[in-house]
Design a protein around this motif. Structure first.
Motif, PDB file in Angstrom:
ATOM      1  N   ARG A 109      13.873  -7.744  -2.448  1.00 51.93           N
ATOM      2  CA  ARG A 109      15.155  -7.572  -1.793  1.00 51.93           C
ATOM      3  C   ARG A 109      15.213  -6.215  -1.107  1.00 51.93           C
ATOM      4  O   ARG A 109      15.684  -6.085   0.019  1.00 51.93           O
ATOM      5  N   THR A 110      14.729  -5.210  -1.851  1.00 56.46           N
ATOM      6  CA  THR A 110      14.700  -3.867  -1.273  1.00 56.46           C
ATOM      7  C   THR A 110      13.888  -3.872   0.018  1.00 56.46           C
ATOM      8  O   THR A 110      14.293  -3.327   1.039  1.00 56.46           O
ATOM      9  N   TYR A 111      12.765  -4.505  -0.083  1.00 58.48           N
ATOM     10  CA  TYR A 111      11.879  -4.564   1.068  1.00 58.48           C
ATOM     11  C   TYR A 111      12.584  -5.198   2.255  1.00 58.48           C
ATOM     12  O   TYR A 111      12.641  -4.645   3.353  1.00 58.48           O
ATOM     13  N   VAL A 121      14.305  -1.464   3.464  1.00 56.71           N
ATOM     14  CA  VAL A 121      13.220  -0.679   4.059  1.00 56.71           C
ATOM     15  C   VAL A 121      12.786  -1.243   5.405  1.00 56.71           C
ATOM     16  O   VAL A 121      12.583  -0.512   6.377  1.00 56.71           O
ATOM     17  N   LEU A 122      12.657  -2.570   5.460  1.00 62.81           N
ATOM     18  CA  LEU A 122      12.124  -3.176   6.679  1.00 62.81           C
ATOM     19  C   LEU A 122      12.939  -2.851   7.921  1.00 62.81           C
ATOM     20  O   LEU A 122      12.375  -2.510   8.960  1.00 62.81           O
ATOM     21  N   PHE A 131       0.814  -1.214   0.000  1.00 65.32           N
ATOM     22  CA  PHE A 131       0.000   0.000   0.000  1.00 65.32           C
ATOM     23  C   PHE A 131       0.841   1.254   0.000  1.00 65.32           C
ATOM     24  O   PHE A 131       0.434   2.301  -0.486  1.00 65.32           O
ATOM     25  N   ALA A 132       2.034   1.145   0.611  1.00 60.95           N
ATOM     26  CA  ALA A 132       2.802   2.374   0.821  1.00 60.95           C
ATOM     27  C   ALA A 132       3.686   2.710  -0.372  1.00 60.95           C
ATOM     28  O   ALA A 132       3.876   3.869  -0.692  1.00 60.95           O
ATOM     29  N   ARG A 133       4.237   1.688  -1.019  1.00 58.87           N
ATOM     30  CA  ARG A 133       5.311   1.958  -1.952  1.00 58.87           C
ATOM     31  C   ARG A 133       4.928   1.787  -3.413  1.00 58.87           C
ATOM     32  O   ARG A 133       5.741   1.981  -4.297  1.00 58.87           O
ATOM     33  N   ASP A 171      14.969   3.450  -1.371  1.00 61.98           N
ATOM     34  CA  ASP A 171      14.478   2.488  -2.353  1.00 61.98           C
ATOM     35  C   ASP A 171      15.188   2.675  -3.680  1.00 61.98           C
ATOM     36  O   ASP A 171      15.641   1.724  -4.315  1.00 61.98           O
ATOM     37  N   GLU A 172      15.259   3.964  -4.093  1.00 62.10           N
ATOM     38  CA  GLU A 172      15.815   4.226  -5.420  1.00 62.10           C
ATOM     39  C   GLU A 172      17.277   3.811  -5.470  1.00 62.10           C
ATOM     40  O   GLU A 172      17.728   3.240  -6.450  1.00 62.10           O
ATOM     41  N   ALA A 173      17.987   4.094  -4.387  1.00 63.63           N
ATOM     42  CA  ALA A 173      19.394   3.689  -4.365  1.00 63.63           C
ATOM     43  C   ALA A 173      19.512   2.182  -4.508  1.00 63.63           C
ATOM     44  O   ALA A 173      20.353   1.679  -5.275  1.00 63.63           O
ATOM     45  N   ALA A 174      18.668   1.468  -3.806  1.00 67.77           N
ATOM     46  CA  ALA A 174      18.745   0.012  -3.904  1.00 67.77           C
ATOM     47  C   ALA A 174      18.417  -0.463  -5.309  1.00 67.77           C
ATOM     48  O   ALA A 174      19.046  -1.378  -5.845  1.00 67.77           O
TER      49      ALA A 174
END
Lengths: 293, 786
Positions: free
Chosen positions: A198-200, A204-205, A113-115, A186-189
């Motif tokens: 993977r980003t998540y 982010v987590l 929902f957020a991203r 996120d963008e960097a990842a």
């Protein structure tokens, strides 16, 4: 604005003295409040340590408030009389299964929902919020019938499987936290070639670890204290969790208050200890719900 | 971390693994009460002789008090193999084919039913078939503490109703300053008599011969209830008696009859064993229950427990072997010997023992004679009186409305003795409930039978249509996205998918199903029956009775009123108290963190625990609160409230309980208070505003968003109070909250359709209230961001 009479009277007393008086008053009021709020808990522990005869003895205040003799044996006797260890183990199992489900699923959903932007996202989120308002009793009977058809009655499954589909309150909370994590991460990842999962997981987590811990604690305590769910679904003694076991004990041995209260103490104490160790996370969690309505 | 995980896994495996590999049967209903310890020894002897393990469990109380557990077990086809079952509920289960009829086994193994007392067999049969094998019988007699009687000049127990009333009043002394009885002469329902006894003494029948008509308002019953109310008032009134009963322990050394605080009681013959074990030197006598007039034949009634085998039990043969053993003379000997050993272990080597009455007359006479030979004279005499009374004992009628009938005679006494209504009024209301239960069984409404499967299929189709609609909306919206955005959109949906699946299967589907069910009658054991608007007319409709216009379901309105009471009073009180605490905490005192923690702890306490804690705290006689309240109130000429023993004070007691748990709200207020800008306060102080003015004109307006939030949350919570009310049930339905009533309708009276209707009403009320609150708040909330 012209100063009025009361102001000049106030000016006569030095500010520091006034502050001290109001501070003492505040402390006194708070202490009195704490006494009133803690008194039931004190009563719980004290009654758990009394003998059967002393429970009814209200001749004097000291007879009421101080157990004599102090029957530590009540705790051992409860463990002997009812399958307390089994109840405890069952409650632990349920807590573990529920917390695992909530921690794995709710952040995932909240991330979605957020991203991400997708058609109907905000409508669906609004629906999610409004499900928090639906009384669980509306779905209680049909859900029970579903589980009955599946043959899951008198097992633990109805008590933890729903948690693995997400809990609206936690999803809402986590989404708010996710929104606070800057998108640059996120963008960097992504530039480094990480997929969304993977980003998540790695980027982010970890940023919202306090929120995850908060929902673990909320869900854990909620599962530990849950009564209505086990009441409906569990009817074998070996499978009962603590809340139901204690109620069952009360119905069968209602007159043995010291033992009953000893059991209740042993059920409540772990929660209180856990709370003392982790209170910061609880408070943060609740505070956020109030701010972001 | 890994070691902790491993540890948890081991714990879980341990928790789930305790299942015997050997053959086993599951037995429900037996509790480890002090006078059943012998039975457990008999069970263990069975295990030794046959190698079959007996798992004993008692979820939710003895087998007759909570049919909910047994029903859910039978419905889910995981019932126990044998139940130690309170006989009077036979009528609830036999007509629903929940128990396996035992006639074929009885014939095959040559069991002679004439050996059993007719009262026991009568209560176990329905429409000619035997559904239970009786284990024990009992009868009700009058116990008198002769020391108390002689002190006041009475030489013998009362023999008539008038004598009983006189003696009860004369023997009672009430200690006003302490708000408790020093000596209670007699309470009409303390012990085990129930309205049943008094009504049977006058010849009441309760149910007509053909079983279809409830005779609850027959003149005999009304007269009997009148008498009970007179008795209750003669000794000080129902409130005091209830407080007395609530704080006394029914068994054990605290028993008021044993300690001389209760002079007379009508109770089952099993009390003889309690006296023998705990206070053998008590000077007591046993007599027949006092008759309405001199010269009437003796009347008492018998109940007891039996063994039943539920339908679909997985080990019926082993269960039958178990039952035969437990009903054999040998088992009764083993049991009695064990009971004697237990008595000696708790009360010393000279402990005495009076055996239960076995339901089998032949065995009973042998056992009783053998074990009472060496007892002191008074015990032997008492036991003989009880034994001689057994042939005169009535038994409770076997009817599908048996649980409504039980509730009726219990509630009628509570209502009438608390003077909420006259005896006739109380009985009339309750007769209606019994009659409608009978009607529902005997004259089912002619509605088309539905198949639960078809309804589920229909609901699934509707849900699939919703999914299709949502998907098409989604795909349509995707058209305006670029290719990259589309990939992201699908990903987003994939992440949110678990919740959406759960929502469809666990929320929307059941809600639609529940809406359909609201128009049916469904007791799960039979297919659902479409009855149109009947549930709704029953809920909201009225009809004309002799007293005027009456609601069809008065309990529905009562539960609504109870719930709204909490919403109207409990929520504002909780909000004000927590705001006060938050304001105190907001003053930057030292140790604020610690205070905040302490105020929050009650929120963590399990609901079950807090219900029990407050039950103790607010106990009218031995509770902490009344200890402080009673003396000053007494000096003013008032009495301390009886809290959960009093219909008017039960809900305020509940409000206290819930306010104790307001810590969560405190934290939200604190968060709000900390956002308030200090410069406004400073400006106000310079202008000379008083603290109250500062509060009214600065704090409150700026807090309005938080007020709204807490108000809505508090309202929703107040509409859903369950656990505490379920455990604490107050008198005269004063704590029957909406959700509790819903739960009872679904899982105690097996009316799932009606419960679904109630659930939807709750949903609509909740939604309406929230919308109204939001609407009303627009006028007075101020958002700093605007």
């Amino acid at each position: 604005m012209p100063p009025n009479k009361t102001m000049s009277a106030q000016n006569a007393v030095p500010i520091s003295a006034r502050k001290k008086v109001s501070s003492i008053f505040t402390h006194a009021a708070l202490l009195l409040g704490v006494l009133l709020f803690a008194m039931p808990l004190y009563g719980l522990i004290v009654t758990a340590l009394k003998s059967d005869a002393q429970v009814q003895d209200v001749a004097t205040l000291s007879r009421m408030l101080i157990p004599s003799p102090v029957k530590w044996s009540n705790f051992a006797e409860v463990i002997r009389r009812i399958p307390f260890v089994q109840y405890f183990a069952n409650s632990l199992t349920l807590v573990l299964l529920n917390v695992a489900g909530v921690c794995l699923v709710c952040p995932l959903v909240a991330y979605g929902f957020a991203r991400f932007r997708w058609p109907g996202r905000d409508v669906v989120f609004f629906i999610l919020l409004s499900t928090m308002m639906i009384p669980p009793q509306v779905t209680m009977v049909p859900v029970y019938l579903i589980f009955s058809e599946l043959g899951w009655v008198n097992t633990f499954k109805p008590l933890w499987v729903p948690a693995w589909f997400g809990v609206p309150f936690f999803i809402f909370l986590l989404r708010q936290f996710f929104l606070g994590v800057p998108k640059e991460l996120d963008e960097a990842a992504m530039i480094d070639g990480a997929g969304s999962l993977r980003t998540y997981w790695s980027i982010v987590l970890p940023q919202i670890r306090p929120a995850i811990i908060a929902i673990m604690l909320f869900q854990g305590v909620g599962s530990w204290n849950d009564f209505m769910g086990p009441l409906i679904y569990i009817h074998s003694i070996p499978k009962m969790p603590l809340a139901l076991g204690i109620q069952s004990f009360m119905m069968n041995h209602g007159s043995e208050w010291p033992l009953l209260f000893a059991a209740v103490t042993m059920m409540t104490l772990p929660i209180i200890i856990l709370f003392f160790l982790t209170q910061r996370f609880f408070v943060e969690g609740i505070t956020l719900t109030g701010l972001k309505q | 971390m890994n070691r902790i995980c491993l540890g948890w896994v081991i714990v879980c495996l341990f928790a789930g693994s305790v299942h015997a590999e050997q053959p086993a049967i599951e037995l429900w209903g037996l509790v480890e009460a002090r006078d059943l310890m012998g039975a457990f020894e008999a069970i263990r002897e069975f295990e030794r002789r046959t190698g079959i393990h007996v798992i004993v469990g008692t979820p939710g109380g003895q087998g007759d008090l909570d049919p909910q557990k047994l029903l859910t077990a039978i419905i889910s086809r995981t019932p126990p193999d044998v139940v130690w079952f309170g006989r009077h509920n036979t009528g609830l289960w036999a007509p629903r084919n929940s128990f396996r009829p035992l006639d074929d086994l009885i014939q095959r193994d040559h069991i002679d039913l004439t050996e059993y007392y007719p009262g026991a067999i009568g209560e176990s049969q329905w429409e000619g078939k035997t559904y239970a094998l009786p284990w024990n019988v009992d009868c009700r007699v009058l116990f008198c503490n002769m020391t108390c009687l002689r002190e006041k000049g009475f030489q013998r127990p009362p023999e008539t109703w008038d004598e009983l009333e006189q003696m009860a009043a004369a023997l009672t002394t009430f200690n006003a300053p302490k708000n408790r009885y020093d000596l209670l002469g007699y309470a009409p329902n303390y012990g085990n008599s129930w309205l049943y006894l008094y009504a049977w003494q006058l010849g009441a029948k309760w149910i007509s011969e053909d079983g279809r008509k409830a005779l609850v308002t027959a003149p005999e019953v009304v007269q009997a209830l009148d008498y009970m109310v007179k008795l209750s008032d003669a000794v000080g009134g129902a409130e005091r008696i209830q407080a007395f009963a609530g704080s006394s322990q029914m068994e054990g050394i605290g028993d008021p009859f044993l300690s001389g605080r209760l002079a007379m009681q009508i109770n089952g013959n099993y009390v003889l064993d309690h006296i023998a074990r705990l206070k053998p030197d008590l000077d007591f006598e046993v007599a027949l229950p006092p008759a309405p007039k001199n010269g009437m034949p003796p009347v008492s009634w018998t109940g007891g427990f039996s063994w039943v085998i539920p339908t679909d039990a997985r080990h019926p043969d082993a269960a039958w072997e178990f039952i035969k053993w437990m009903n054999s003379e040998e088992a009764w000997r083993v049991q009695s010997e064990a009971q004697i050993r237990y008595a000696k272990s708790t009360s010393g080597p000279n402990a005495l023992f009076v055996p239960h009455f076995c339901a089998n007359r032949v065995i009973n006479e042998t056992i009783t004679r053998h074990y009472t030979e060496n007892l002191p004279e008074k015990f032997r005499k008492a036991n003989e009186i009880c034994l001689a009374l057994l042939p005169y004992c009535k038994f409770r009628p076997v009817t599908p409305a048996c649980s409504e009938l039980w509730d009726a005679q219990e509630k009628a006494f509570i209502n009438a003795s608390f003077h909420e209504s006259t005896p006739l009024e109380a009985l009339t209301v309750l007769e209606r409930r019994v009659q409608s239960a009978l009607d529902r069984f005997y004259k089912p409404k002619l509605g088309p039978l539905l198949s639960a499967r078809w309804i589920v299929t229909g609901v699934t189709i509707i849900v699939l249509c919703l999914i299709a609609a949502a998907m098409s909306y989604f795909l349509h919206g995707l058209r305006r996205y670029s290719r990259l955005e589309r990939k992201n959109a699908w990903r987003g949906v994939a992440y949110a998918a678990p919740w959406m699946a759960g929502f469809l299967v666990l929320v929307i589907g059941p809600m639609i199903y529940s809406l359909v069910m609201a128009f049916t009658r469904y007791d799960v054991l039979h297919p659902p029956e479409f009855i149109g608007w009947s549930n709704w007319t029953r809920m909201f409709g009225v009809h004309f009775g002799p007293e005027g216009i009456l609601a069809n379901d008065p309990l529905f309105w009562k539960s609504l009123w109870n719930t709204f009471f909490m919403t109207l009073f409990g929520v504002p009180i909780g909000m004000m108290v927590s705001l006060g605490i938050a304001m105190l905490l907001n003053t930057n005192v030292r140790g604020m963190g610690l205070y905040r923690t302490l105020y929050y702890i009650p929120v963590m306490v399990p609901a079950v625990a807090s219900a029990l804690i407050w039950m103790w705290l607010l106990n009218p006689e031995t509770g902490f609160v009344n200890y402080f309240l009673a003396p000053p109130l007494h000096r003013l000429g008032l009495r301390a409230p009886s809290w959960f023993a009093d219909a008017t004070w039960a809900k305020p007691g509940m409000i206290l309980l819930l306010t104790w748990g307001c810590g969560g709200t405190v934290i939200i207020w604190l968060a709000g208070l900390q956002t308030l800008p200090r410069h406004l306060y400073e400006a106000a102080m310079i202008d000379g505003a008083s603290p109250w003015a500062r509060f009214r004109h600065i704090t409150l307006p700026l807090l309005t968003p938080y007020i709204l939030f807490n108000w809505i949350m508090g309202t929703i919570a107040s509409l859903q109070i369950f656990t505490q009310a379920y455990i604490l049930s107050g008198p005269a339905d004063s704590t029957l909250f909406y959700v509790v009533y819903l739960f009872l309708r679904a899982f105690r009276y097996f009316e799932m359709g009606y419960a679904c209707a109630m659930a939807w009403v709750l949903f609509l009320i909740t939604a309406a209230m929230c919308l109204w609150q939001i609407r009303v708040s627009k006028r007075w909330t101020y958002y700093a961001a605007e």
